[in-house]
Scaffold this active site. Structure first.
Site, PDB file in Angstrom:
ATOM      1  N   MET A 256       0.815  -1.188   0.019  1.00  0.00           N
ATOM      2  CA  MET A 256      -0.163   0.008   0.122  1.00  0.00           C
ATOM      3  C   MET A 256       0.929   1.124   0.009  1.00  0.00           C
ATOM      4  O   MET A 256       1.891   1.179   0.068  1.00  0.00           O
ATOM      5  CB  MET A 256      -0.836   0.032   1.291  1.00  0.00           C
ATOM      6  CG  MET A 256      -2.002  -1.045   1.328  1.00  0.00           C
ATOM      7  SD  MET A 256      -2.984  -0.785  -0.121  1.00  0.00           S
ATOM      8  CE  MET A 256      -4.117  -2.229   0.165  1.00  0.00           C
ATOM      9  N   CYS A 257       0.302   2.392  -0.157  1.00  0.00           N
ATOM     10  CA  CYS A 257       0.961   3.606  -0.304  1.00  0.00           C
ATOM     11  C   CYS A 257       0.286   4.637   0.613  1.00  0.00           C
ATOM     12  O   CYS A 257      -0.654   4.406   1.221  1.00  0.00           O
ATOM     13  CB  CYS A 257       0.742   3.997  -1.783  1.00  0.00           C
ATOM     14  SG  CYS A 257       1.564   2.555  -2.963  1.00  0.00           S
TER      15      CYS A 257
END
Lengths: 251, 251
Positions: B1-2
């Site tokens: 994820m970011c």
């Protein structure tokens, strides 16, 4: 008019010596600058409507150790289109899953070839309009991803149509090859073993490339005017297209 | 994820306080970063495969006084696609003579909608593939340049198709509006008169916005997680699309 700088090498190469030489000419070309670095398929594109001589961004780029296989840089003296970020070269578009970058020195006067494809200018320069037309015509000419040789043949058909309408010195790249089209002024230089020392014509800066290279390295530099007084620059005849790959002139 | 950061304001606004907060989270998201600044129709796009915490480029950007009406930033933790310049968000394409910028937080697993239009990914992330599909479908849906309201209606049809296939938090802009689509985590904050002080949740940094603003200024900030502990962040419900213009929530 503007000034152009291009670099193509067979290994990721630092172009800051040449960019410093180009920037030294920004006094007469103060209406923005830009520099595009390919790293494989990836692209870093820096543009600025300020002069490369005063720009905080230009200073940051000069300090930043970017090594690249293909570089295209431009310092602008506005002829068409106001001084604005969106009018700063180089321009970039994606085609066939590759970024394409182009920068123009010259003036196409009133020539605006029709744009009916997927590429539209964001700014209002003749240069970006012509770049979008080139992208459109390349896309139309090939139904699948062409080779560099096929692209070169297509460009040899397209570029004379722009050349006939005004001054059209162009640097173009997709990260694999560097195309240089001469309309008035464009020079190239091939650096290879044995590497020597060079000093800039416009700045108090010298470098001994022998200390920063390996014997297998090859670097091609293209510039509006020769950047160094003591190296064998070759002038491209008006109307010719030169193609550089892996730091060598291939066509 | 970011992690994502977006900003939209009614006057060119410095986003470095918020970007510093985002960068402070780069320890857990070290696989590249990017930040896009719109200045009118012009675009500055900085991408880097290095962590925003260590990147020389990130340091230069933090020192560089860029004021912008729309900003989209991203710090990456790679799920699909290797760590590479071409896989660093935000991505950009031109459509209808405007630059479009998108950044994605999430994972579309195996979903790859068909690409038959003028937009192809350069890298190999699910995010860039989805961004190219969005550009393609926007282009197909409108035969001439649509209004922001028309674009929002089209996006409300398109985004649920991506949302149904995985996690798809998205920030998207054409420089005129900022669209924020929440799939799991996305929060927004509206700053307006009376402006007060704020401190970052992840960094030892405070700012008194009252000293840097006029009463007419309006700024909207969007972030994966609230960046400040003492301001009224609003969580976007999963599946909703928020639209910001001139620093205000308009839909």
């Amino acid at each position: 008019m503007c000034q152009l700088l291009g670099m193509n090498a067979n290994v990721p190469t630092d172009v800051m010596f040449s960019f410093a030489g180009l920037s030294a000419r920004a006094g007469e070309h103060p209406d923005g600058f830009g520099i595009a670095f390919f790293e494989g398929k990836g692209l870093r594109l820096f543009v600025d409507p300020n002069s490369a001589k005063d720009s905080v961004l230009a200073e940051a780029i000069k300090r930043y150790p970017i090594r690249s296989e293909v570089v295209i840089a431009h310092i602008r003296k506005a002829t068409q289109g106001r001084v604005a970020l969106e009018n700063s070269h180089p321009f970039s578009r994606e085609l066939w899953g590759r970024y394409w970058v182009g920068a123009h020195n010259g003036d196409l006067k009133t020539f605006r070839p029709p744009l009916h494809g997927a590429f539209r200018p964001v700014g209002d320069t003749d240069s970006e309009h012509a770049f979008c037309w080139l992208m459109q015509e390349l896309a139309k000419a090939h139904c699948r991803v062409p080779s560099i040789d096929e692209l070169t043949l297509t460009l040899r058909e397209l570029l004379p149509r722009l050349h006939a309408q005004g001054t059209f010195n162009l640097l173009l790249s997709n990260g694999e090859a560097l195309w240089a089209h001469a309309s008035t002024n464009l020079h190239y230089l091939l650096r290879a073993d044995p590497f020597g020392a060079a000093r800039l014509a416009d700045d108090d800066l010298s470098v001994d490339f022998a200390q920063h290279t390996r014997p297998s390295d090859r670097v091609a530099i293209v510039a509006t005017e020769p950047l160094t007084p003591d190296e064998p620059w070759v002038r491209l005849a008006p109307g010719t297209l030169a193609v550089f790959r892996q730091g060598q002139l291939v066509a």
